[in-house]
Write a protein that holds these residues in place. Structure first.
Motif, PDB file in Angstrom:
ATOM      1  N   GLN A 138      21.983 -46.011 -15.532  1.00  0.00           N
ATOM      2  CA  GLN A 138      20.567 -45.539 -16.199  1.00  0.00           C
ATOM      3  C   GLN A 138      20.258 -46.892 -16.271  1.00  0.00           C
ATOM      4  OE1 GLN A 138      23.700 -44.600 -17.198  1.00  0.00           O
ATOM      5  NE2 GLN A 138      23.868 -45.343 -19.451  1.00  0.00           N
ATOM      6  N   HIS A 146      18.241 -48.296 -13.297  1.00  0.00           N
ATOM      7  CA  HIS A 146      16.829 -47.670 -13.169  1.00  0.00           C
ATOM      8  C   HIS A 146      15.772 -48.486 -13.752  1.00  0.00           C
ATOM      9  CE1 HIS A 146      18.841 -44.980 -10.451  1.00  0.00           C
ATOM     10  NE2 HIS A 146      19.444 -44.362 -11.251  1.00  0.00           N
ATOM     11  N   THR A 166      15.464 -50.205  -2.343  1.00  0.00           N
ATOM     12  CA  THR A 166      16.447 -49.353  -2.733  1.00  0.00           C
ATOM     13  C   THR A 166      17.131 -48.779  -1.365  1.00  0.00           C
ATOM     14  OG1 THR A 166      15.111 -48.604  -4.429  1.00  0.00           O
ATOM     15  CG2 THR A 166      16.785 -47.088  -3.908  1.00  0.00           C
TER      16      THR A 166
END
Length: 231
Positions: free
Chosen positions: A195, A198, A220
């Motif tokens: 997390q 991101h 990505t």
């Protein structure tokens, strides 16, 4: 980069014949090994500039070869995996064990040569590191002043954003796994905290990309990690 010694570790005769022809035809010196054990022996005797590695090998497999090269031999020779395994977890494990890139068989010759050139350039840049400024396209990082500019305009990054950008810049073109990036920027205790990535990758893209929704720098690799695109 022509004339570089390329160690091919693969037990499939058709593949090794094809690679020997391709490499020789493009000015490289191929060194062939039919097992991981032969590859390790050649690594010590022939000192290759790059390794092309299959994972499905008799005896010691390619993953263990990566571990031995990085942990026991303490070698930073670039390793490009060429494997029929398409599973993301296998790719991630190979990269986390020290592989520099991963190509799934069958692969195109042009893509293979491009990945090899990128890995050899990174290895050369690492050996010659020590420069005070890193530049990539319109990105410019002054390491002494901790200043970042894009197209000449200053960009204000948080310390973690700066560390993440610096790590990617030092690995241009290399596929960096989530775990490797987290370990490098936040420490080993955060290896599974995706997390963080991101959020911080999103913030970094908004600051350095012209169009964050269609990035040209930080790309990505779904399920695996990120790659700083080559200019």
């Amino acid at each position: 980069m022509t004339g570089a010694r390329i160690l091919v570790v693969d037990d499939e005769p058709e593949i090794t014949r094809a690679l020997r022809s391709i490499l020789g035809g493009h000015g490289y010196e191929p060194i062939l090994a039919a097992s991981a054990e032969e590859g390790l022996d050649a690594l010590g005797r022939r000192h290759p500039d790059l390794v092309l590695l299959d994972l499905a090998l008799p005896g010691m497999d390619g993953l263990e070869f990566c571990r031995v090269v990085r942990e026991e031999r303490q070698s930073d020779v670039p390793i490009v995996v060429l494997s029929a395994y398409e599973q993301e977890d296998v790719k991630v494990k190979a990269l986390d064990l020290g592989a520099d890139d991963y190509l799934t068989k069958p692969f195109g010759v042009a893509e293979l040569l491009a990945r090899m050139r990128a890995a050899l350039r990174r290895a050369g840049a690492t050996r010659q590191s020590g420069q005070a400024v890193l530049e990539h396209g319109e990105l410019r990082v002054d390491l002494e002043r901790h200043e970042v500019t894009v197209g000449g305009s200053p960009v204000h990054l948080t310390p973690k954003e700066y560390d993440m950008l610096l790590y990617l810049l030092r690995n241009i073109g290399k596929l960096v796994t989530h775990r490797a990036l987290l370990r490098a920027v936040w420490g080993p205790e955060y290896e599974d905290a995706r997390q963080y990535l991101h959020v911080f990758v999103g913030q970094l893209r908004r600051k350095i990309e012209l169009d964050p929704a269609h990035p040209r720098y930080i790309l990505t690799e779904p399920g695996i990690g990120y790659r700083l695109a080559e200019a």
